[in-house]
Design a protein around this motif. Structure first.
Motif, mmCIF file in Angstrom:
data_model
loop_
_atom_site.group_PDB
_atom_site.id
_atom_site.type_symbol
_atom_site.label_atom_id
_atom_site.label_comp_id
_atom_site.label_asym_id
_atom_site.label_seq_id
_atom_site.Cartn_x
_atom_site.Cartn_y
_atom_site.Cartn_z
ATOM 1 N N LEU A 39 -13.688 12.277 9.075
ATOM 2 C CA LEU A 39 -13.514 10.823 9.185
ATOM 3 C C LEU A 39 -12.078 10.558 9.617
ATOM 4 O O LEU A 39 -11.204 11.366 9.343
ATOM 5 N N TYR A 40 -11.874 9.420 10.270
ATOM 6 C CA TYR A 40 -10.482 9.014 10.409
ATOM 7 C C TYR A 40 -10.302 7.733 9.613
ATOM 8 O O TYR A 40 -11.245 6.952 9.433
ATOM 9 N N ASN A 41 -9.087 7.548 9.117
ATOM 10 C CA ASN A 41 -8.752 6.347 8.353
ATOM 11 C C ASN A 41 -7.667 5.580 9.087
ATOM 12 O O ASN A 41 -6.665 6.182 9.496
ATOM 13 N N LEU A 42 -7.894 4.319 9.238
ATOM 14 C CA LEU A 42 -6.873 3.467 9.844
ATOM 15 C C LEU A 42 -6.466 2.485 8.765
ATOM 16 O O LEU A 42 -7.310 1.768 8.216
ATOM 17 N N THR A 43 -5.187 2.479 8.383
ATOM 18 C CA THR A 43 -4.769 1.606 7.277
ATOM 19 C C THR A 43 -3.693 0.627 7.715
ATOM 20 O O THR A 43 -2.860 0.941 8.576
ATOM 21 N N LEU A 44 -3.753 -0.547 7.094
ATOM 22 C CA LEU A 44 -2.764 -1.602 7.375
ATOM 23 C C LEU A 44 -2.368 -2.260 6.055
ATOM 24 O O LEU A 44 -3.217 -2.458 5.181
ATOM 25 N N ASN A 45 -1.086 -2.580 5.943
ATOM 26 C CA ASN A 45 -0.626 -3.345 4.782
ATOM 27 C C ASN A 45 -0.669 -4.816 5.179
ATOM 28 O O ASN A 45 0.214 -5.293 5.904
ATOM 29 N N VAL A 46 -1.715 -5.506 4.752
ATOM 30 C CA VAL A 46 -1.854 -6.914 5.136
ATOM 31 C C VAL A 46 -2.248 -7.774 3.934
ATOM 32 O O VAL A 46 -2.888 -7.294 2.999
ATOM 33 N N LYS A 47 -1.826 -9.011 3.997
ATOM 34 C CA LYS A 47 -2.173 -9.947 2.918
ATOM 35 C C LYS A 47 -3.026 -11.054 3.521
ATOM 36 O O LYS A 47 -2.672 -11.603 4.571
ATOM 37 N N GLY A 48 -4.146 -11.326 2.881
ATOM 38 C CA GLY A 48 -5.022 -12.367 3.413
ATOM 39 C C GLY A 48 -6.272 -12.490 2.566
ATOM 40 O O GLY A 48 -6.314 -12.049 1.416
ATOM 41 N N ASN A 49 -7.286 -13.101 3.149
ATOM 42 C CA ASN A 49 -8.546 -13.333 2.449
ATOM 43 C C ASN A 49 -9.184 -12.020 2.000
ATOM 44 O O ASN A 49 -9.288 -11.064 2.767
ATOM 45 N N GLU A 50 -9.589 -11.990 0.716
ATOM 46 C CA GLU A 50 -10.127 -10.738 0.193
ATOM 47 C C GLU A 50 -11.533 -10.453 0.705
ATOM 48 O O GLU A 50 -12.006 -9.321 0.644
#
Lengths: 306, 183
Positions: A39-50
């Motif tokens: 698998l590949y994982n793409l991650t982002l540190n974001v704040k917003g609607n859950e």
């Protein structure tokens, strides 16, 4: 893979320890491939609607096996990918739509540590790489500087450190002998000897500076050699106890004689010694690690500065 | 800086000490005493041959015809006014022998030898000094006698050495070898 990713990202990406780090359309993105689960994982540190149902719907249109999860301000997108070489194709297909979605839905790019919407930089903190804001970087640097200064002020008690280091090696020595008794090659225990030597030195000396590093490595090395001698003495003892009136000390003293006269013994001895020294070298990284914690000044590294 | 010097001195001492003790303690032949006669085999008539045995000073050795014990093995400056010649030294051996047979036995002056270089194939050896050792000693049945042997050998000969006795039967057949270690 990097070159293919660059088609979309330009030169705007970094590669560290198996992961790609990039800023794209105002978002910090980390891409990592997991060779075990394919698998590949793409991650982002974001704040917003859950609620990210809409995002998942959009992703499933691209690939029914692509899933997004959002927890603690960390958005993770996972997609099955049989070969790492396929990642660029999958990622390039995703990046524009994903960042557009995030923008349209008012997701803010945030600092990994303070979780505030600030300008971020790619930094390595204690070898953990992530996007962090300048304020957090400064705070951490300040904290480390104070920690280092405090540690520098601690007086190293070398005599107690030597005693500690010797005591720390003893459990490893006992384990070494136990494994020999069970006819298992005990060379790997050199790691435990070095660990004991380093930690108990620091525990007793209250610090580990350059003398401490050298002393603890030297004591560990002597113990590894001694343990290896002990194993060989024990194997000689086992071999000859039925014929001679001997004890372990006798066979220990006779090692040089058997090294000179017995090819099989010499071969086994050299093999064990080589393995032990190899594990000793690996083990000595513990000592170096502890030493570095007292002198290292580069715990926080800005990876975007060339 | 002084501290660093101290540390370096301490480490050097440690290294030197470790060099002395590990792993090259001694290159001497171990000269272990044996649990009985090793590597022997027994002929159809019950005779044990071709074996060997190593013992310490004070240990009793039982051979085909008699028991013997080396009471002392020591280096001496002179023996009965006899002094070692240039580049030689004297080793005095006192052996007590008990005849275990029902008949008299004879001990020749060349029944015992002193050997060294024990770890080599070609071991060095000497027989006792002729004039200072009786040519032949007779021991009656069940009698015990103490004899003195004086060996003159190269000054550079090093321990471990051994007083050596080799059983030899009347028909020329060789029996077992016995070593009394001088460590």
């Amino acid at each position: 893979m990097g070159k293919k990713l660059a088609k979309k990202l330009g030169d705007n990406y970094k590669y560290y320890y198996g992961a790609y780090y990039t800023k794209y359309n105002g978002y910090d993105i980390i891409i990592k491939y997991d060779y075990t689960s394919l698998l590949y994982n793409l991650t982002l540190n974001v704040k917003g609607n859950e609620n990210i149902d809409k995002l998942n719907k959009m992703l499933s249109k691209k690939d029914e096996f692509m899933v997004a999860k959002y927890k603690n301000n960390l958005l993770t997108i996972t997609e099955a990918c049989d070969h790492s070489r396929d990642i660029p194709k999958l990622i390039n297909n995703l990046l524009d739509d994903l960042t557009k979605y995030l923008k349209d839905n008012n997701y803010k790019n945030i600092c990994k540590l303070c979780e505030k919407e600030e300008k971020t930089t790619l930094v390595s903190i204690d070898d953990n790489i992530n996007y962090v804001c300048d304020k957090c970087v400064k705070n951490i640097e300040k904290k480390y500087a104070k920690e280092l200064e405090d540690r520098r002020k601690i007086k190293e008690n070398i005599p107690l450190g030597i005693i500690g280091s010797i005591i720390g090696c003893i459990p490893g020595l006992i384990m070494w002998f136990l494994l020999s008794y069970l006819m298992i090659n005990p060379s790997v225990i050199a790691l435990i000897i070095m660990f004991g030597s380093a930690y108990f030195y620091r525990y007793m000396a209250k610090s580990m500076k350059l003398p401490g590093l050298i002393i603890s490595i030297l004591i560990g090395f002597i113990f590894v050699l001694f343990a290896n001698e002990l194993t060989n003495a024990y194997s000689l003892y086992n071999e000859y106890i039925n014929q001679y009136n001997i004890n372990i000390l006798d066979t220990y003293k006779a090692i040089p004689y058997y090294l000179q006269t017995n090819d099989i013994f010499r071969h086994t001895y050299n093999q064990n010694l080589l393995l032990s020294i190899m594990f000793f070298i690996f083990g000595s990284f513990t000592n170096i690690g502890i030493f570095r914690s007292y002198i290292a000044t580069n715990k926080v590294k800005n990876l975007e500065v060339k | 800086m002084k501290k660093l010097n101290k540390t370096i001195l301490l480490l050097s001492t440690l290294v030197l000490l470790s060099g002395c003790a590990l792993p090259f303690q001694s290159k001497n032949y171990p000269a272990w005493t044996t649990k009985g006669i090793l590597e022997s085999y027994t002929l159809s008539d019950g005779t044990s041959i071709d074996g060997w045995m190593g013992v310490n000073v004070g240990d009793k050795v039982s051979t085909k015809w008699y028991d013997f014990t080396a009471n002392t093995i020591e280096e001496v400056d002179s023996y009965q006014e006899y002094k070692a010649s240039d580049n030689k030294k004297l080793i005095h051996v006192s052996i007590t022998i008990t005849n275990t047979l029902e008949k008299d036995v004879r001990i020749d002056d060349e029944d015992f030898a002193l050997v060294w270089d024990l770890d080599k194939e070609d071991r060095s050896y000497v027989y006792p000094v002729k004039d200072k050792t009786p040519k032949e000693t007779s021991i009656k049945a069940k009698e015990t006698k103490t004899i003195d042997l004086i060996f003159e050998l190269d000054k550079n000969a090093k321990k471990p050495m051994a007083v050596y006795y080799y059983e030899q039967y009347e028909d020329g057949q060789k029996g077992n070898k016995y070593y009394i270690y001088y460590k």
